[in-house]
Structures are given as structure tokens and as C-alpha cells.
Design a protein around this motif. Structure first.
Motif, PDB file in Angstrom:
ATOM      1  N   ALA A   1      26.132  50.755   8.474  1.00 39.04           N
ATOM      2  CA  ALA A   1      26.254  52.213   8.552  1.00 39.04           C
ATOM      3  C   ALA A   1      26.692  52.879   7.260  1.00 39.04           C
ATOM      4  O   ALA A   1      26.513  54.093   7.111  1.00 39.04           O
ATOM      5  CB  ALA A   1      27.225  52.583   9.679  1.00 39.04           C
ATOM      6  N   ALA A   2      27.256  52.142   6.336  1.00 37.43           N
ATOM      7  CA  ALA A   2      27.741  52.773   5.100  1.00 37.43           C
ATOM      8  C   ALA A   2      26.701  52.781   3.985  1.00 37.43           C
ATOM      9  O   ALA A   2      26.899  53.429   2.956  1.00 37.43           O
ATOM     10  CB  ALA A   2      29.001  52.058   4.602  1.00 37.43           C
ATOM     11  N   GLY A   3      25.593  52.091   4.171  1.00 33.30           N
ATOM     12  CA  GLY A   3      24.588  52.001   3.122  1.00 33.30           C
ATOM     13  C   GLY A   3      23.694  53.224   3.052  1.00 33.30           C
ATOM     14  O   GLY A   3      23.929  54.239   3.718  1.00 33.30           O
ATOM     15  N   GLY A   4      22.635  53.128   2.246  1.00 25.76           N
ATOM     16  CA  GLY A   4      21.756  54.267   2.015  1.00 25.76           C
ATOM     17  C   GLY A   4      21.152  54.803   3.299  1.00 25.76           C
ATOM     18  O   GLY A   4      21.362  55.960   3.672  1.00 25.76           O
ATOM     19  N   VAL A   5      20.390  53.975   4.016  1.00 25.37           N
ATOM     20  CA  VAL A   5      19.789  54.415   5.274  1.00 25.37           C
ATOM     21  C   VAL A   5      20.863  54.609   6.331  1.00 25.37           C
ATOM     22  O   VAL A   5      20.843  55.578   7.097  1.00 25.37           O
ATOM     23  CB  VAL A   5      18.736  53.403   5.759  1.00 25.37           C
ATOM     24  CG1 VAL A   5      18.233  53.773   7.146  1.00 25.37           C
ATOM     25  CG2 VAL A   5      17.568  53.335   4.774  1.00 25.37           C
ATOM     26  N   GLY A   6      21.826  53.704   6.385  1.00 26.17           N
ATOM     27  CA  GLY A   6      22.828  53.724   7.441  1.00 26.17           C
ATOM     28  C   GLY A   6      23.641  54.997   7.500  1.00 26.17           C
ATOM     29  O   GLY A   6      23.849  55.557   8.588  1.00 26.17           O
ATOM     30  N   HIS A   7      24.086  55.497   6.340  1.00 26.33           N
ATOM     31  CA  HIS A   7      24.953  56.683   6.390  1.00 26.33           C
ATOM     32  C   HIS A   7      24.176  57.934   6.799  1.00 26.33           C
ATOM     33  O   HIS A   7      24.739  58.862   7.371  1.00 26.33           O
ATOM     34  CB  HIS A   7      25.724  56.863   5.071  1.00 26.33           C
ATOM     35  CG  HIS A   7      25.055  57.626   3.994  1.00 26.33           C
ATOM     36  ND1 HIS A   7      24.022  57.119   3.236  1.00 26.33           N
ATOM     37  CD2 HIS A   7      25.287  58.882   3.497  1.00 26.33           C
ATOM     38  CE1 HIS A   7      23.653  58.011   2.334  1.00 26.33           C
ATOM     39  NE2 HIS A   7      24.395  59.093   2.478  1.00 26.33           N
ATOM     40  N   PHE A   8      22.861  57.930   6.545  1.00 28.20           N
ATOM     41  CA  PHE A   8      22.034  59.023   7.058  1.00 28.20           C
ATOM     42  C   PHE A   8      21.757  58.844   8.551  1.00 28.20           C
ATOM     43  O   PHE A   8      21.727  59.819   9.306  1.00 28.20           O
ATOM     44  CB  PHE A   8      20.715  59.106   6.295  1.00 28.20           C
ATOM     45  CG  PHE A   8      20.840  59.654   4.908  1.00 28.20           C
ATOM     46  CD1 PHE A   8      21.466  60.868   4.665  1.00 28.20           C
ATOM     47  CD2 PHE A   8      20.337  58.960   3.815  1.00 28.20           C
ATOM     48  CE1 PHE A   8      21.589  61.381   3.384  1.00 28.20           C
ATOM     49  CE2 PHE A   8      20.448  59.457   2.529  1.00 28.20           C
ATOM     50  CZ  PHE A   8      21.075  60.672   2.308  1.00 28.20           C
ATOM     51  N   ALA A   9      21.546  57.599   8.990  1.00 28.04           N
ATOM     52  CA  ALA A   9      21.277  57.350  10.401  1.00 28.04           C
ATOM     53  C   ALA A   9      22.452  57.799  11.270  1.00 28.04           C
ATOM     54  O   ALA A   9      22.248  58.367  12.354  1.00 28.04           O
ATOM     55  CB  ALA A   9      20.979  55.867  10.632  1.00 28.04           C
TER      56      ALA A   9
END
Length: 338
Positions: free
Chosen positions: A180-188
Motif C-alpha cells: 500500500a505504500a508504493g507507487g500504485v499502492g498509495h493511489f489504490a
């Protein structure tokens, strides 16, 4: 105007050491294209996949590459020239884009440079409420979350599975985001919350405060407890890490739930998913200026935020890739082009 520019090029496959800051020909504007003076470049996993020759893909899937090549897809900058057949943009416009993806996977996007030619269909006006660095951090990662979770936005055949990917309803549902903290994750996390979901974020300890601030209702620290041992009856899992380990999330989903692995290669739980009544689906993110215009309004007013892990100069792209190789990225790594 000079016909040359500075760019990061590579003349062979390899690690970050193959990235060279050097003089390169400035691109020309073709039909349907806009020439952009680049102010910032967002880094994404396809950058290092291409840099090392797509070693993670089966040999028959690896695109043919010509050297020297210029990496990168995501840019924010200013329009400096426009083809005669392009409408809707003017010289001086601030714009952002995910350029030619996935068609540019073999090096046709060419973002790590002072100038880039961009198909007008891939381009949108930069959200006025954020700077170039944050705008460059958005396109691929935010479009991935949006196309997986909200609207596919195209009718291209799915190269990853026989059927078309279909987002599922989010309002009132429980959504778990892994990575959840990565590029896609934090947007998801933010997209799920925006669409009315109860959001469970999975990441390591240091990311908890950020993810709760972005809207996560619950947080699972995977360094203390595996998420598959912690929760049950989830409606949707967005696995922003993906790969073979996605199989473990089948057991946390309720019957009728869905698992969306952002990196689906290696997933081998198809039979188990069918027995459990779980849908497993993925899609290939695709460039879309119209979708960037849509999400741009959410970036402009702060509804969705771009978190920047670190900023490097274009000349220091090698150091940026070294940072990426260490993992545990919080948000996005961005190159600033001055």
C-alpha cells in the motif's frame, strides 16, 4: 533552436551503471504529436525491467530493443511545439503524460530527456494545484489504480488473460491493498476510499502514519503478522506487489470476491480461485490523456495526493535507480529536469 539535448541513454542492458547522461538528438514532432520541454520524470518498474532486458519475462515475450535507448514513460513539462493537425493544446501549456505505453515498452517512450514528443491522445493539462515533480509522479501508477479499480477506459484485447478486465463495485465494500505504500499502492488506497470502500492497507511499520493519513481505515504491518493470517471476508484484494505470492490472498476473500494482482505473472491459483468462487483478473495499463484529465481534477483539488519518496536530478538517474533497487519506496521516485 539546437537540434541536440541532454538525455539519459544506455548502450547495453545491465544495472544502474549502464545509464549514461549524454548529448542526444532532440526528437521531432510527428503528425498528431506535441513536443514537450520536460521538467520532471516519474520512475516506474517498467523502467528497470527495460534497463536490464526484461529478464523477468519469458524469452518469447521480451520485446526487440535497439540501442542506444532512452528509458521512461511519465513526464510533466511545458509544450514548446505542436504538429499542425493537433487541436486542444497550445505552446506554453503545462502538461503531463504517460507516453506511448505499452506500445513504447521497447524504448519508444523516451522520457529521461530534456525534450520528448508525445502523442496528443496521451497528453493532458497538468493539474494546476500541483508542481511538475508531483505531476510526473502520477501517470502510470495512478492510471494503473484507476483502470484496475474504476474504469478500464479502452477496448484493447487483454494480453494477460482471455477476458476483458472488469472493475468491481467499491462502495460499501472492504478492500485490502497489499504493497500500500508504493507507487500504485498509495493511489489504490486513495481511490478505494474515494469510491466508498472500507480500506485495509498492508505495508511495513514506518508507513502506517502516512497510509492512515491517506484514508486507510485499518493497517496491517506485514513484518509482525502475515495479512492472510489476520483478516477474512474481504471483497477485493488489490495486490500491488503481485507475482506468485498473490495466491496467498485467495483465503482472505469471501465467495464472490475478487483478487486483482497488478503484476500477475507467476500466479498459479486459478483452480483454487474457481473452487472458492473468487474472480482473479488483471489488465495492462494503457496511456490515456482523457483519463489523465479526469484524475487531474482530483489531483488539482487535493482529493488524491502524490507522495514523493525522493527527487534526483536527471543527471543522477543512476542514483535514482539505485534507490529503487533498495525497495521499500514510499510513493514515487522522480527525476527533476532543469
Amino acid at each position: 533552436m539546437s537540434q541536440m539535448m541532454k538525455a539519459i541513454r544506455q548502450h547495453m542492458f545491465g544495472g544502474p551503471e549502464v545509464l549514461v547522461y549524454e548529448v542526444a538528438p532532440k526528437p521531432e514532432v510527428g503528425p498528431g504529436e506535441v513536443l514537450v520541454r520536460v521538467h520532471a520524470v516519474g520512475l516506474n518498474p517498467p523502467d528497470w525491467y527495460l534497463r536490464d532486458g526484461y529478464k523477468t519475462l519469458p524469452p518469447e515475450w521480451r520485446p526487440q530493443v535497439s540501442f542506444p535507448l532512452i528509458l521512461g514513460t511519465d513526464i510533466s513539462g511545458v509544450v514548446v511545439a505542436i504538429a499542425s493537425d493537433v487541436k486542444g493544446f497550445s505552446v506554453g501549456d503545462e502538461v503531463y503524460s504517460m507516453v506511448r505505453f505499452p506500445s513504447g515498452m521497447a524504448g519508444g517512450s523516451r522520457a529521461y530527456a530534456e525534450f520528448i514528443s508525445v502523442p496528443a491522445a496521451d497528453l493532458a493539462l497538468k493539474p494546476a494545484g500541483i508542481d511538475h515533480v508531483h505531476a510526473a509522479g502520477a501517470p502510470m501508477s495512478l492510471l494503473t489504480a484507476w483502470q484496475f479499480m474504476v474504469e478500464l477506459g479502452h477496448d484493447e484485447p487483454n494480453p494477460l488473460q482471455p477476458s476483458r478486465h472488469a472493475p468491481v463495485p467499491l462502495d460499501g465494500r472492504t478492500v485490502l491493498v497489499n504493497g500500500a505504500a508504493g507507487g500504485v499502492g498509495h493511489f489504490a488506497v486513495q481511490v478505494a476510499k474515494l469510491k466508498g470502500a472500507h480500506v485495509i492497507a498492508v505495508a511495513s511499520t514506518r508507513h502506517e502514519a502516512l497510509l492512515r493519513n491517506l484514508g486507510a481505515d485499518e493497517f496491517i504491518d506485514y513484518t509482525k503478522a502475515p495479512p492472510e493470517d489476520t483478516v477474512r471476508d474481504i471483497d477485493l484484494v488489490i495486490d500491488a506487489v503481485g507475482g506468485p505470492a498473490s495466491n496467498r490472498f485467495l483465503q482472505v476473500l469471501k465467495r464472490g470476491g475478487a483478487l486483482f494482482p497488478v503484476f500477475p505473472l507467476g500466479f498459479a491459483g486459478g483452480e483454487d480461485a474457481e473452487k472458492l468462487g473468487v474472480t482473479v483478473s488483471a489488465t495492462q495499463v494503457r496511456s490515456s490523456g482523457s483519463q489523465l484529465s479526469e484524475v487531474g481534477r482530483l489531483l488539482d483539488d487535493g482529493t488524491i495526493r502524490v507522495i514523493v519518496d525522493s527527487i534526483y536530478s536527471l543527471a543522477d538517474a543512476r542514483k535514482a535507480h539505485e534507490r529503487a533497487s533498495k525497495g521499500h519506496i514510499q510513493g514515487k521516485i522522480v527525476l527533476e529536469v532543469k
